[in-house]
Structures are given as structure tokens and as C-alpha cells.
Design a protein around this motif. Structure first.
Motif: not given
Length: 209
Positions: A55-68
Motif C-alpha cells: 500500500g505504498e508507492l513512490v513516483v520518481r523522476d528519470g534520474q531516480g529522485d523521489a517526486l511523490l
């Protein structure tokens, strides 16, 4: 439309993105999003196969840094032996603090998953920008269509499509592991990616355990 995650992800032109699922056995699940025009990776999504937390998700940018950071929480009032489940999406500021920017309400019961509706009934998947008092009716969205068939749209309160999920054309058309997302100009693509991540998890696909 005001940026939800960042204005960096609000393109002045319509964007075509391709989503490719990562197998659990290879990368722990989740998916990668590329830009059709440049084929560069723009987002990565990690699910519980990678994070180790259900129940946990992480959206990252193309470089792998967490956005959401997106978390599933129970809430609302118990009705007919069911409890509404909510997903809360948080951005990070420059100091790493979390800020709630949207919430997603799952259908009232599992039987509603067969077909999404954009109505305001309990069968709809509703997306609300936060804080709600600030955004008002313009900050409300619904999902229309059927995500497992890759025939699905995110629509605003006026019924206008802001993003459309569709099957990829050509040799990969038969595969559910690769599909296309068309995002309207001015719409935050990272926000759309976060919504897709939640839909993916609800249907027990690549981000689920």
C-alpha cells in the motif's frame, strides 16, 4: 491548470508517454515511463515489490529522485460492510518534508471495479486536489473507462479529458505490459503518473505484491 507536483512537468504541448511494466522477478515490479518523442525515461514507479511495504508507492523522476509518495489509508464511514479506501499523494519540499497534494477514493466495493464511472456515486474513482477548500470543484477529477483493458481516461469536473490511457499500437498491441498515455497540454504529467500508479495497484498489477 496549476502545477500539482511541479511546473517542470507541465508541457506546453500535448505529450505522448509509453508505460512499460517491470516484472517482479527482475526489478521488483513497478513501471517505467518514457517520452515517445525522445525515448528518454521521464518517470519510474516503485511498488511494494521494491519498497517492501504494502500500500505504498513512490513516483520518481528519470534520474531516480523521489517526486511523490503515495500511501493507501482506510477512512470514511463504514457502510454496508465496506470502508472507503483512500490513497494520499505527498510531494517533498527542498528539506524533505511531505506535503499532501491529492487524494484518490477507491470504489465503494470490489464489484465496482468492473467499470469505472465519472459520476459522484460510490462506484466512481474520485481524485481530489488538496487542500480542497482552495481548489474547489475545479480540483475534482474522475476516472472513466476500464484500466485493465487500457481504455481509460482521467476527466475534470467539466467532463473534459486531461489524460487518456490506451493500448500501444503495432507489434506490442496485444501486450498489457506496454501501453500509451496521452497527456493534454498544461497538465502535470507527474500527477497523471501518480494516478496511474494507484490504478495499477488497485487492479493487482505491477506495483502490487
Amino acid at each position: 491548470m496549476t502545477a500539482i507536483v511541479s511546473k517542470v512537468y507541465c508541457s506546453p504541448a500535448e505529450a505522448a508517454l509509453v508505460v512499460r511494466r517491470r516484472p517482479h522477478a527482475v526489478g521488483g515490479g513497478g513501471f517505467v515511463v518514457t517520452d515517445c518523442s525522445s525515448t528518454r525515461v521521464v518517470f519510474r514507479v516503485d511498488g511494494c515489490g521494491v519498497l517492501g511495504t504494502s500500500g505504498e508507492l513512490v513516483v520518481r523522476d528519470g534520474q531516480g529522485d523521489a517526486l511523490l509518495l503515495i500511501r493507501r489509508k482506510a477512512g470514511g464511514i463504514v457502510q454496508a460492510m465496506s470502508i472507503h479506501k483512500y490513497w494520499k499523494g505527498y510531494t517533498y519540499d527542498y528539506e524533505g518534508a511531505q506535503k499532501l497534494v491529492f487524494s484518490i477514493k477507491e470504489p465503494h466495493s470490489s464489484s465496482s471495479l468492473s467499470c469505472f464511472s465519472r459520476s459522484s456515486s460510490s462506484s466512481a474513482i474520485k481524485i481530489s486536489l488538496e487542500p480542497r477548500k482552495t481548489n474547489g470543484p475545479d480540483g475534482i477529477f474522475h476516472v472513466k473507462g476500464h484500466f485493465p483493458d487500457r481504455d481509460c481516461s482521467i476527466v475534470n469536473s467539466g467532463g473534459n479529458t486531461i489524460a487518456q490511457i490506451q493500448k500501444e499500437k503495432g507489434e506490442l498491441m496485444a501486450s498489457k505490459d506496454v501501453y500509451r498515455v496521452i497527456v493534454r497540454a498544461g497538465i502535470d504529467q507527474a500527477f497523471v503518473c501518480g494516478v496511474i500508479a494507484v490504478l495499477d495497484h488497485i487492479f493487482g498489477e505491477s506495483t502490487a505484491c
